[in-house]
Each structure stands twice: as structure tokens, then as C-alpha cells.
Write a protein that holds these residues in place. Structure first.
Motif, short mmCIF file in Angstrom:
data_model
loop_
_atom_site.label_atom_id
_atom_site.label_comp_id
_atom_site.label_asym_id
_atom_site.label_seq_id
_atom_site.Cartn_x
_atom_site.Cartn_y
_atom_site.Cartn_z
N SER A 24 12.29 1.62 -9.11
CA SER A 24 11.68 0.38 -8.64
C SER A 24 10.91 -0.37 -9.71
O SER A 24 10.52 -1.52 -9.49
CB SER A 24 10.80 0.64 -7.41
N CYS A 25 10.71 0.25 -10.89
CA CYS A 25 10.09 -0.50 -11.99
C CYS A 25 11.15 -1.32 -12.73
O CYS A 25 10.82 -2.07 -13.64
CB CYS A 25 9.39 0.45 -12.97
N ASN A 26 12.39 -1.16 -12.32
CA ASN A 26 13.50 -1.85 -12.97
C ASN A 26 14.16 -2.86 -12.03
O ASN A 26 15.22 -3.38 -12.33
CB ASN A 26 14.53 -0.81 -13.44
N VAL A 27 13.51 -3.11 -10.89
CA VAL A 27 14.02 -4.04 -9.88
C VAL A 27 12.92 -5.03 -9.56
O VAL A 27 11.76 -4.63 -9.35
CB VAL A 27 14.43 -3.28 -8.59
N LEU A 28 13.25 -6.29 -9.51
CA LEU A 28 12.28 -7.30 -9.10
C LEU A 28 12.16 -7.31 -7.58
O LEU A 28 13.15 -7.07 -6.87
CB LEU A 28 12.71 -8.68 -9.60
N ALA A 29 10.98 -7.59 -7.09
CA ALA A 29 10.77 -7.66 -5.64
C ALA A 29 11.70 -8.69 -5.01
O ALA A 29 12.22 -8.46 -3.91
CB ALA A 29 9.32 -7.99 -5.33
N VAL A 30 11.96 -9.79 -5.70
CA VAL A 30 12.85 -10.82 -5.14
C VAL A 30 14.28 -10.29 -4.97
O VAL A 30 15.03 -10.79 -4.14
CB VAL A 30 12.84 -12.12 -5.97
N GLN A 31 14.66 -9.28 -5.75
CA GLN A 31 15.99 -8.69 -5.61
C GLN A 31 16.10 -7.86 -4.33
O GLN A 31 17.20 -7.54 -3.90
CB GLN A 31 16.32 -7.83 -6.82
N ALA A 32 14.97 -7.51 -3.74
CA ALA A 32 14.97 -6.74 -2.49
C ALA A 32 15.00 -7.65 -1.26
O ALA A 32 15.04 -7.16 -0.13
CB ALA A 32 13.76 -5.82 -2.43
N ASP A 33 14.97 -8.96 -1.46
CA ASP A 33 14.98 -9.91 -0.36
C ASP A 33 16.19 -9.66 0.55
O ASP A 33 17.32 -9.57 0.08
CB ASP A 33 15.01 -11.34 -0.89
N GLY A 34 15.91 -9.50 1.83
CA GLY A 34 16.97 -9.29 2.81
C GLY A 34 17.53 -7.88 2.82
O GLY A 34 18.54 -7.62 3.48
N ARG A 35 16.87 -6.97 2.13
CA ARG A 35 17.40 -5.61 1.99
C ARG A 35 16.44 -4.60 2.60
O ARG A 35 15.35 -4.94 3.03
CB ARG A 35 17.66 -5.33 0.52
N GLU A 36 16.86 -3.34 2.61
CA GLU A 36 16.07 -2.27 3.17
C GLU A 36 15.64 -1.30 2.08
O GLU A 36 16.46 -0.83 1.29
CB GLU A 36 16.88 -1.52 4.23
N VAL A 37 14.34 -1.02 2.05
CA VAL A 37 13.78 -0.09 1.07
C VAL A 37 13.22 1.12 1.82
O VAL A 37 12.55 0.95 2.85
CB VAL A 37 12.64 -0.76 0.26
N THR A 38 13.49 2.30 1.30
CA THR A 38 12.88 3.52 1.83
C THR A 38 12.07 4.14 0.71
O THR A 38 12.59 4.34 -0.39
CB THR A 38 13.93 4.52 2.34
N THR A 39 10.82 4.42 1.00
CA THR A 39 9.93 5.07 0.04
C THR A 39 9.74 6.53 0.45
O THR A 39 10.19 6.95 1.52
CB THR A 39 8.56 4.38 -0.02
N GLY B 153 0.79 -1.23 0.00
CA GLY B 153 0.00 0.00 0.00
C GLY B 153 0.82 1.28 0.00
O GLY B 153 0.33 2.34 0.38
N LYS B 154 2.06 1.19 -0.42
CA LYS B 154 2.95 2.36 -0.48
C LYS B 154 2.72 3.07 -1.81
O LYS B 154 3.54 3.04 -2.73
CB LYS B 154 4.42 1.94 -0.33
N THR B 155 1.59 3.76 -1.91
CA THR B 155 1.19 4.35 -3.18
C THR B 155 1.89 5.67 -3.49
O THR B 155 1.69 6.24 -4.56
CB THR B 155 -0.34 4.56 -3.22
N GLY B 156 2.72 6.16 -2.58
CA GLY B 156 3.52 7.34 -2.88
C GLY B 156 4.56 7.04 -3.95
O GLY B 156 5.01 7.95 -4.66
N THR B 157 4.94 5.78 -4.08
CA THR B 157 5.83 5.35 -5.15
C THR B 157 4.95 5.14 -6.37
O THR B 157 4.15 4.21 -6.40
CB THR B 157 6.56 4.05 -4.77
N VAL B 158 5.08 6.03 -7.34
CA VAL B 158 4.16 5.99 -8.48
C VAL B 158 4.74 5.25 -9.67
O VAL B 158 5.95 5.13 -9.81
CB VAL B 158 3.72 7.42 -8.89
#
Length: 160
Positions: free
Chosen positions: A59-74, A32-37
Motif C-alpha cells: 500500500s506504500c506503492n499505491v495511491l489512495a485515488v487508485q483504490a477509488d471504487g475498489r475494496e481494500v482488506t487490511t 485509523g487502520k494502524t495495523g497496516t504499518v
């Protein structure tokens, strides 16, 4: 389906995702992080820019699985305790938006730019934001906002 464990805006999540799910889709549709458009789906516009382990990525160029174990800031994660991040505040004060569609990605990229170069020239700001498109403003007030945020962040660092 693949299970991923990711920290987004300081909160840990564990979810099953399709391996082909884009990070932008995961952020918006699952969290639900809709600020990321979603702007272009081709990584040309930068509207979907977030920080992945502290570095801006589209983030349209990164797969969600590539974020596994990582930190995302929106964009939602920049404000703390109800206070806008200095970059968000500068965009507001300098009227650095019109339609606002590019603003979240522009702010995220600008924050990363100042992390690398805390006192950029106008030309360095323009080059640092090169991958983020704005079709409304002509960039003048965006550049002013980044300059203002650089001053504000520098003042905060001195007073700390």
C-alpha cells in the motif's frame, strides 16, 4: 483534492484526499487502520501489504485515488466475529513473529499465496513471501505457520 469512494474491511467510505496520498497513509491517517504499518516507503519490505480487490499489494506503492471504487482488506479486516483468521491463528500458535513489525504484511501476503496455491511446498512458501522482509525470525516459524494455515483452511473447506 479528489473524492474517493472505497470499501475498507467491509465498510464504505467517501473522503476527499490529496491526489498524491498513498493508500497506506489514507488507511492509517484517515481511517485509523494502524495495523497496516509503514516500513520502508519504498515497497521493499512488504510491511504495508493489504488486499486490493482480493489481491495483495504494497500500500506504500499505491495511491489512495487508485483504490477509488475498489475494496481494500487490511489485517484488521481478516478476523470475523471476534475470531482470528486461520492465518492469524497459525502465526500465533507457531510463534511466527518476534518484534511483530512485519507480521501484518506477512499475514496478508501469506493469505494471498494460499488463495493462489492452497497446498504450497516449503520452497513455494518462501518464494511467495519473497517480497516481505522479516529481520528477526529467520522465516522458519513463518513458513511453519503458513503450512499450518494451509492445513487448517483445507480442513475447513472439507467440512463445509
Amino acid at each position: 483534492m479528489t473524492r474517493i469512494n472505497v470499501t475498507v474491511d467491509g465498510v464504505s467510505y467517501s473522503d476527499e484526499v490529496e491526489p498524491r496520498t498513498l493508500l497506506v497513509q489514507y488507511l492509517r491517517e484517515t481511517l485509523g487502520k494502524t495495523g497496516t504499518v509503514i516500513g520502508c516507503d519504498t515497497s521493499n519490505c512488504g510491511a504495508c501489504t493489504v488486499h486490493l480487490d482480493g489481491t495483495s499489494v504494497k500500500s506504500c506503492n499505491v495511491l489512495a485515488v487508485q483504490a477509488d471504487g475498489r475494496e481494500v482488506t487490511t489485517i484488521e479486516g481478516l478476523a470475523t466475529d471476534g475470531q482470528l483468521h486461520p492465518m492469524q491463528q497459525a502465526f500465533h500458535e507457531c510463534h511466527a513473529l518476534q518484534c511483530g513489525y512485519c507480521t501484518p504484511g506477512m499475514i496478508m501476503q501469506a493469505c494471498d499465496l494460499l488463495k493462489e496455491n492452497p497446498d504450497p511446498s516449503e520452497q513455494e512458501i518462501r518464494e511467495g513471501l519473497e517480497g516481505n522482509l522479516c529481520r528477526c525470525t529467520g522465516y522458519h516459524n513463518i513458513v511453519k505457520a503458513v503450512q499450518q494455515a494451509a492445513k487448517d483452511l483445507s480442513s475447513q473447506a472439507v467440512s463445509s
